[in-house]
Design an enzyme around this catalytic site. Structure first.
Site, PDB file in Angstrom:
ATOM      1  N   LYS A   1      26.088  64.207  -1.374  1.00  0.00           N
ATOM      2  CA  LYS A   1      26.619  63.096  -1.811  1.00  0.00           C
ATOM      3  C   LYS A   1      26.839  62.736  -3.307  1.00  0.00           C
ATOM      4  CE  LYS A   1      25.703  60.417   2.159  1.00  0.00           C
ATOM      5  NZ  LYS A   1      24.433  60.984   3.020  1.00  0.00           N
TER       6      LYS A   1
ATOM      7  N   ASP B   1      26.558  63.391  15.831  1.00  0.00           N
ATOM      8  CA  ASP B   1      27.422  62.079  15.744  1.00  0.00           C
ATOM      9  C   ASP B   1      28.816  62.608  15.245  1.00  0.00           C
ATOM     10  OD1 ASP B   1      26.440  62.779  13.250  1.00  0.00           O
ATOM     11  OD2 ASP B   1      26.412  60.677  12.460  1.00  0.00           O
TER      12      ASP B   1
ATOM     13  N   ASP C   1      33.652  62.433  11.760  1.00  0.00           N
ATOM     14  CA  ASP C   1      32.385  61.850  11.736  1.00  0.00           C
ATOM     15  C   ASP C   1      32.723  60.581  12.341  1.00  0.00           C
ATOM     16  OD1 ASP C   1      29.984  61.219  10.980  1.00  0.00           O
ATOM     17  OD2 ASP C   1      30.630  60.998   8.879  1.00  0.00           O
TER      18      ASP C   1
HETATM   19  P1  GTP Z   1      23.221  55.574   9.526  1.00  0.00           P
HETATM   20  O1  GTP Z   1      21.674  54.662   9.823  1.00  0.00           O
HETATM   21  O2  GTP Z   1      24.392  54.816   9.794  1.00  0.00           O
HETATM   22  O3  GTP Z   1      23.270  56.217   8.199  1.00  0.00           O
HETATM   23  O4  GTP Z   1      22.987  56.618  10.737  1.00  0.00           O
HETATM   24  P2  GTP Z   1      22.079  57.787  10.962  1.00  0.00           P
HETATM   25  O5  GTP Z   1      20.876  57.919  10.194  1.00  0.00           O
HETATM   26  O6  GTP Z   1      21.849  57.632  12.503  1.00  0.00           O
HETATM   27  O7  GTP Z   1      23.020  59.233  10.900  1.00  0.00           O
HETATM   28  P3  GTP Z   1      22.845  60.154   9.805  1.00  0.00           P
HETATM   29  O8  GTP Z   1      24.503  60.265   9.748  1.00  0.00           O
HETATM   30  O9  GTP Z   1      22.187  60.017   8.502  1.00  0.00           O
HETATM   31  O10 GTP Z   1      22.263  61.580  10.591  1.00  0.00           O
HETATM   32  C1  GTP Z   1      23.003  62.502  11.065  1.00  0.00           C
HETATM   33  C2  GTP Z   1      22.654  62.795  12.340  1.00  0.00           C
HETATM   34  O11 GTP Z   1      21.124  63.083  12.351  1.00  0.00           O
HETATM   35  C3  GTP Z   1      22.889  61.862  13.549  1.00  0.00           C
HETATM   36  O12 GTP Z   1      23.291  62.676  14.544  1.00  0.00           O
HETATM   37  C4  GTP Z   1      21.467  61.024  13.763  1.00  0.00           C
HETATM   38  O13 GTP Z   1      21.362  60.808  14.989  1.00  0.00           O
HETATM   39  C5  GTP Z   1      20.380  62.198  13.385  1.00  0.00           C
HETATM   40  N1  GTP Z   1      19.303  61.617  12.783  1.00  0.00           N
HETATM   41  C6  GTP Z   1      19.180  60.878  11.545  1.00  0.00           C
HETATM   42  N2  GTP Z   1      17.819  60.579  11.320  1.00  0.00           N
HETATM   43  C7  GTP Z   1      17.090  61.254  12.540  1.00  0.00           C
HETATM   44  C8  GTP Z   1      15.815  60.982  12.797  1.00  0.00           C
HETATM   45  O14 GTP Z   1      14.943  60.615  12.017  1.00  0.00           O
HETATM   46  N3  GTP Z   1      15.337  61.701  13.792  1.00  0.00           N
HETATM   47  C9  GTP Z   1      16.263  62.523  14.795  1.00  0.00           C
HETATM   48  N4  GTP Z   1      15.789  63.170  15.718  1.00  0.00           N
HETATM   49  N5  GTP Z   1      17.704  62.541  14.368  1.00  0.00           N
HETATM   50  C10 GTP Z   1      18.118  61.871  13.149  1.00  0.00           C
END
Ligand code: GTP
Length: 351
Positions: free
Chosen positions: A159, A109, A218
């Site tokens: 954070k 992302d 981001d």
């Molecule tokens: P929010 O719900 O808005 O916080 O977004 P997010 O949890 O999808 O993204 P976050 O910024 O926390 O995660 C960073 C990256 O890790 C993103 O590209 C997500 O798609 C990926 N990611 C987060 N949680 C998982 C998970 O449980 N499994 C996998 N395979 N990827 C994850």
């Protein structure tokens, strides 16, 4: 070299647009983010990309048919109803990644102009267990912040509270990891690489960092998504000026294929319009993203907003700053959406 792309999160902060597409497929200037990522990885010598996803994200990605740029593409799917976080998927993909050489892990992302070759060089030179790409930002508090000495990370604070950040250098969401990192992650568990793994590696003095110089964005929140599009648009050459049209396109703007525009409409600056969008006459669109197959009727005004795919914006409707309109929403004629209104997919708004 192999790369693991983390793309199985739920993108809750990007709702309602993420109700109908995963974050990594959000278009950045009319091209899915994942396509930008493939292009950069392939350019920097990566030959295999493994997508760490959930079953639904895998379905959407397969459906989208992104050009592979010569990369071998594999999927590593989180167990059903058991997301593995940002660390668990690395362990899950251990067999696919192998233990023979360092590999890249990146968040699916982020739009990032990272020189992965240089990141790998730093990793090897500093004999680190993990090497993080670092980015300078004005407000680091919603990210992982590091204290850096030469290329060594002395402290990693995820954070931090306001005023507690050790620097303005943040984790850019891309790493080179040594296969030994697999030993730091328990199997089948929800693990955060930022909270559970990096602090342990820092303690051992084996976490390195490299400050990146290119554009880094981001797309976690709607406003950030819009800003990322605008920043990338700024790096692309300006819209060619259409002589003698009965509408106006102000640069910078990007219009995808098969966009039709009615007379006296003013498009841009910073209008990013997807494929097959139909724009009526006397429409004004600025600082906004319009996803594909949407219809915008005569005299409508859209500023500072994101409009989903296949939406209908009625005649003389006004969509104001910070609004996010989901896919297939119908906004009836003369409706005005107040600032920051969010409309769920397929809703009809009549008042
Ligand atoms: P929010 O719900 O808005 O916080 O977004 P997010 O949890 O999808 O993204 P976050 O910024 O926390 O995660 C960073 C990256 O890790 C993103 O590209 C997500 O798609 C990926 N990611 C987060 N949680 C998982 C998970 O449980 N499994 C996998 N395979 N990827 C994850």
């Amino acid at each position: 070299m192999k790369a693991l792309i983390l793309a199985g999160g739920f993108a809750t902060r990007l709702r309602p647009l993420s109700c109908t597409r995963p974050k990594t497929l959000f278009p950045i200037v009319n091209k899915p983010l994942l396509q930008w990522i493939f292009e950069r990885l392939s350019k920097d010598g990566v030959d295999e990309a493994i997508l760490a996803v959930n079953a639904l994200t895998k379905f959407y990605i397969k459906q989208t048919k992104i050009p592979k740029q010569g990369l071998k593409i594999k999927f590593s799917v989180d167990p059903p109803k058991k997301p593995l976080g940002t660390g668990g998927p690395i362990k899950k993909a251990e067999k696919l990644l192998g233990r023979s050489e360092p590999f890249i892990v990146l968040n699916g992302d982020i739009y990032a102009e990272i020189d992965y070759k240089k990141l790998l060089e730093t990793h090897k030179k500093t004999k680190a267990l993990a090497t993080i790409a670092l980015c300078k930002v004005e407000d680091p508090c919603s990210f992982g912040v590091v204290e850096l000495e030469e290329n060594k990370i002395r402290r990693f604070v995820e954070k931090p509270a306001r005023g507690q950040a050790p620097s303005d250098l943040i984790n850019a969401g891309a790493y080179v990891l040594d296969p030994e990192v697999f030993d730091y992650i328990p199997k089948g568990k929800h693990i955060s690489i930022e909270r559970d793994v990096f602090p342990k590696i820092v303690e051992q003095g084996r976490l390195s960092g490299l400050i990146i110089e290119g554009l880094w964005k981001d797309i976690g929140k709607p406003q950030e998504y819009l800003e990322a599009n605008k920043a990338v648009l700024d790096t692309i050459k300006n819209t060619k000026k259409d002589e003698k049209t009965c509408f106006k396109v102000n640069s910078p703007s990007a219009l995808d294929k098969d966009v039709s525009i009615g007379e006296k409409s003013v498009i841009g600056p910073y209008a990013i319009v997807g494929r097959n969008v139909k724009i009526g006459k006397c429409v004004s669109i600025s600082n906004s993203i319009i996803l594909s197959d949407t219809e915008i009727c005569d005299y409508a005004t859209i500023k500072g907003a994101i409009i989903g795919e296949g939406a209908h914006i009625g005649e003389s409707a006004k969509i104001n700053n910070g609004c996010v309109v989901g896919d297939k929403v119908k906004i009836k004629d003369k409706v005005q959406l107040n600032e920051k209104t969010k409309v769920c997919p397929a809703k009809e708004i009549n008042f």
